[in-house]
Design an enzyme around this catalytic site. Structure first.
Site, PDB file in Angstrom:
ATOM      1  CE  LYS A 593      -3.889   2.203   0.256  1.00 18.00           C
ATOM      2  NZ  LYS A 593      -4.677   2.222  -0.979  1.00 18.00           N
TER       3      LYS A 593
HETATM    4  C1  F6R Z   1      -2.998   2.208  -7.356  1.00 17.05           C
HETATM    5  C2  F6R Z   1      -2.282   2.785  -6.247  1.00 17.05           C
HETATM    6  C3  F6R Z   1      -0.923   3.321  -6.494  1.00 17.05           C
HETATM    7  C4  F6R Z   1      -0.728   4.615  -5.698  1.00 17.05           C
HETATM    8  C5  F6R Z   1       0.717   5.108  -5.810  1.00 17.05           C
HETATM    9  C6  F6R Z   1       0.921   6.418  -5.085  1.00 17.05           C
HETATM   10  O1  F6R Z   1      -4.228   1.715  -6.984  1.00 17.05           O
HETATM   11  O2  F6R Z   1      -2.769   2.805  -5.146  1.00 17.05           O
HETATM   12  O3  F6R Z   1      -0.679   3.517  -7.841  1.00 17.05           O
HETATM   13  O4  F6R Z   1      -1.618   5.563  -6.187  1.00 17.05           O
HETATM   14  O5  F6R Z   1       1.575   4.148  -5.276  1.00 17.05           O
HETATM   15  O6  F6R Z   1       0.596   6.313  -3.740  1.00 17.05           O
HETATM   16  P1  F6R Z   1       0.297   7.583  -2.846  1.00 17.05           P
HETATM   17  O7  F6R Z   1      -0.918   8.251  -3.360  1.00 17.05           O
HETATM   18  O8  F6R Z   1       0.115   7.042  -1.459  1.00 17.05           O
HETATM   19  O9  F6R Z   1       1.506   8.473  -2.963  1.00 17.05           O
END
Ligand code: F6R
Length: 598
Positions: A593
């Site tokens: 995540k």
């Molecule tokens: C796709 C997903 C990833 C995030 C990316 C950035 O479903 O969750 O592509 O969007 O890793 O993550 P953040 O927004 O936490 O910087």
């Protein structure tokens, strides 16, 4: 501890392990694979009841996901046990030194060196807190380390540099976690730490210091969501639950943004109106889904504010030597607030004296803390690895930012801004109306269980929606999926089209006549070559009917706001298809995540 790990498992699930301090010794179990493997092992050979311990779920960086590489790692004398997130960049050099001193490594990880180094320090007679400070000063890279010393059973010591760590303050008990979800069951009182700090917790207290030993204070805060937000609430997957939470999340993200004078107010903006008036260029940096939100923001900001906007992948940004001045506003979009690529990009921007505004869903995380201003989205915790409500609320924040800039710069009249705000206020109901037709989308997904490849087409604000739809499908259904700007098709990708290939087409509202008609031509071109066209078009758009093998209607909304409704069926489609294929939707393979490594 297992419950805590369960709530954090979305952050990494290559292996899991725990280490407990039991009567002067370290007792540990660790297993490759999901947490369930560790639970089974513990059920078969129970560990002793104790009150101090550490645990970890891993997203592998150094060394494959095996039992031996699973954390915790212990020192040579098994006095210390340690878990780690991030990457210790100078580990090879440290490992070389330890090996020449006769230490035999029990794993391929960078982490293990820190366990040996801590033990070396303890042997000089210092306590675990000082040992941690001394070790951290010699480490490069990004790391959260948490350690216990079998000879000092009342103390757990942690350190952070560029990687998340929060403290949970209980009564007669204290906690450490990468995220408050780890201890939300026990306390909603939390403490955030700065970079390069060491924290020591005991049953009774918490103390913080810098890596150099200088005493410091953490910032205490109250977590405004509870355990129920971290549970599935009757859904099979967190992702599905989070898709259905979107009307609420969008409404929450819009709440309180209009003052009594009708003007937009963004509380956590912290950049003055004059700063914003001086902005002559905006660069949006983000990764993955957040990057696609940034692409939508570009359309909105350029249209409403007439400021040029570049959208850049965070991981590429620094390396192209971007032109940044003090009048450049860099907007970092990150759901987690911890993405290493995005964090490094904003640091680079600030070094060049540009102002940084972040759009973030995680209170107190690193990216907003290092930004000049922040717009918090209010999606609540997002646990499914594939971002859904995070994306929708990022879109809302992007629209708010665009409107706010238009207000400050005077590029739109107050009544025009109020009109868009009214339209945004109607979006939760529109999103709900799409969700009410989820069965239609599920049936479509079930019809395509045998498909090996799916294409997505969009134009204008629908183009990032197409890219996001394809990403969702790749991530959780492991299918070949690609999004294209519909106009680009004829320049190459149309060669992919063969009999029966499903193509999901996001048709723009008729408000943009030319765009709508051009999209129709694109759909006809692929259909003429045998594609099966699955079209999302607004209610009442009969022009599309002759060319759509399947037609899913979207509510009528303005062109720029259409991504808020158009992406929802694509999320549902991916979720259902992945479920039908028997995949773990919440924890797709190879992913985590929060990507806290570059
Ligand atoms: C796709 C997903 C990833 C995030 C990316 C950035 O479903 O969750 O592509 O969007 O890793 O993550 P953040 O927004 O936490 O910087």
């Amino acid at each position: 501890m297992i419950e805590g790990l369960r709530r954090l498992e979305y952050r990494g699930y290559d292996s899991a392990g725990i280490a407990l301090v039991d009567d002067g010794t370290i007792v540990s179990d660790k297993r490759a694979g999901k947490l369930a493997n560790l639970e089974k092992a513990i059920a078969e050979s129970p560990l002793p009841p104790v009150t101090t311990g550490i645990g970890h779920t891993r997203w592998a960086t150094h060394g494959p996901p095996t039992d031996r590489n699973a954390h915790p790692h212990v020192g040579r004398a098994r006095r210390v046990a340690l878990v780690h997130n991030g990457i210790i960049e100078n580990f090879a050099e440290l490992r070389g030194r330890l090996e020449s001193a006769g230490v035999e490594m029990a794993s391929d990880t960078d982490t293990e060196v820190a366990a040996h180094l801590l033990e070396e320090q303890l042997e000089t007679g210092v306590d675990l807190t000082v040992a941690m400070q001394n070790v951290c000063r010699g480490l490069n890279g990004a790391f959260t380390l948490v350690a216990v010393d079998s000879q000092d059973p009342d103390r757990v010591v942690a350190a952070r540099r560029n990687s998340p760590l929060v403290v949970g303050i209980g009564e007669g008990e204290n906690f450490l976690g990468s995220d408050v979800a780890a201890f939300i069951e026990h306390t909603r009182e939390a403490m955030e730490l700065d970079q390069d700090q060491v924290v020591t917790i005991t049953r009774e207290g918490v103390s913080v210091s810098g890596f150099d030993g200088t005493p410091a204070e953490g910032r205490r805060y109250h977590v405004d969501w509870d355990l129920s937000a971290a549970e599935k609430d009757g859904h099979d997957w967190f992702m599905r639950k989070e898709i259905f939470e979107q009307p609420r999340a969008v409404a929450d993200s819009l709440l309180g943004r209009r003052g009594t004078d009708g003007l937009l107010q963004l509380d956590e903006m912290r950049l003055s109106d004059q700063d914003l008036r001086d902005v002559d260029k905006i660069i949006i940096i983000a990764a993955g889904t957040s990057f696609y939100a940034g692409m939508v923001a570009k359309y909105a900001i350029e249209h409403w504010c007439r400021i040029p906007v570049e959208v850049e992948l965070a991981s590429e940004f620094r390396y192209r030597d971007p032109i940044l001045t003090s009048d450049t506003l860099v907007v970092a979009i990150s759901q987690s607030g911890e993405t290493a690529d995005t964090l490094q990009a904003i640091r680079h921007a600030r070094e060049q004296r540009s102002k940084v505004l972040s759009i973030c869903n995680t209170n107190g995380s690193t990216i907003p803390r290092e930004s000049d201003g922040v717009i918090y989205t209010h999606a609540g915790p997002e646990i499914g690895v594939a971002s859904t409500k995070g994306f929708l609320t990022q879109l809302v924040a992007c629209y708010l930012l665009a409107l706010y800039l238009a207000q400050v710069k005077g590029t739109r009249f107050g009544d025009e801004i109020a009109q868009v705000m009214d339209q945004l206020d109607q979006m939760p109901a529109h999103v709900q109306s799409v969700l009410d037709k989820s069965e239609e989308v599920y049936a479509l997904a079930r019809d395509h269980v045998g498909s090996r490849s799916v294409l997505f087409l969009g134009r204008h604000a629908g183009y990032p929606v197409a890219l996001e739809g394809a990403l969702k499908l790749k991530e959780i259904a492991y299918l070949h999926a690609e999004g294209f700007a519909a106009g680009e098709l004829k320049h190459g990708p149309i060669a992919l089209v063969e009999e029966g290939l499903p193509i999901l087409c996001v048709v723009p509202p008729r408000g943009r006549d030319q765009l709508h008609d051009k999209m129709l031509s694109g759909i006809q071109e692929v259909r003429a070559r045998g594609a099966c066209t699955l079209c999302l078009a607004e209610e009442g758009d009969t022009t599309i009917e002759p060319y759509a093998d399947v037609l899913f209607t979207l509510p009528q909304v303005p062109v720029l706001l259409q991504p808020l409704v158009a992406v929802v069926p694509l999320q549902l489609f991916a979720c259902e298809l992945a479920t039908q294929l028997g995949h773990d939707v919440d924890q797709p393979r190879n992913l985590a995540k929060s990507v806290t490594v570059e």
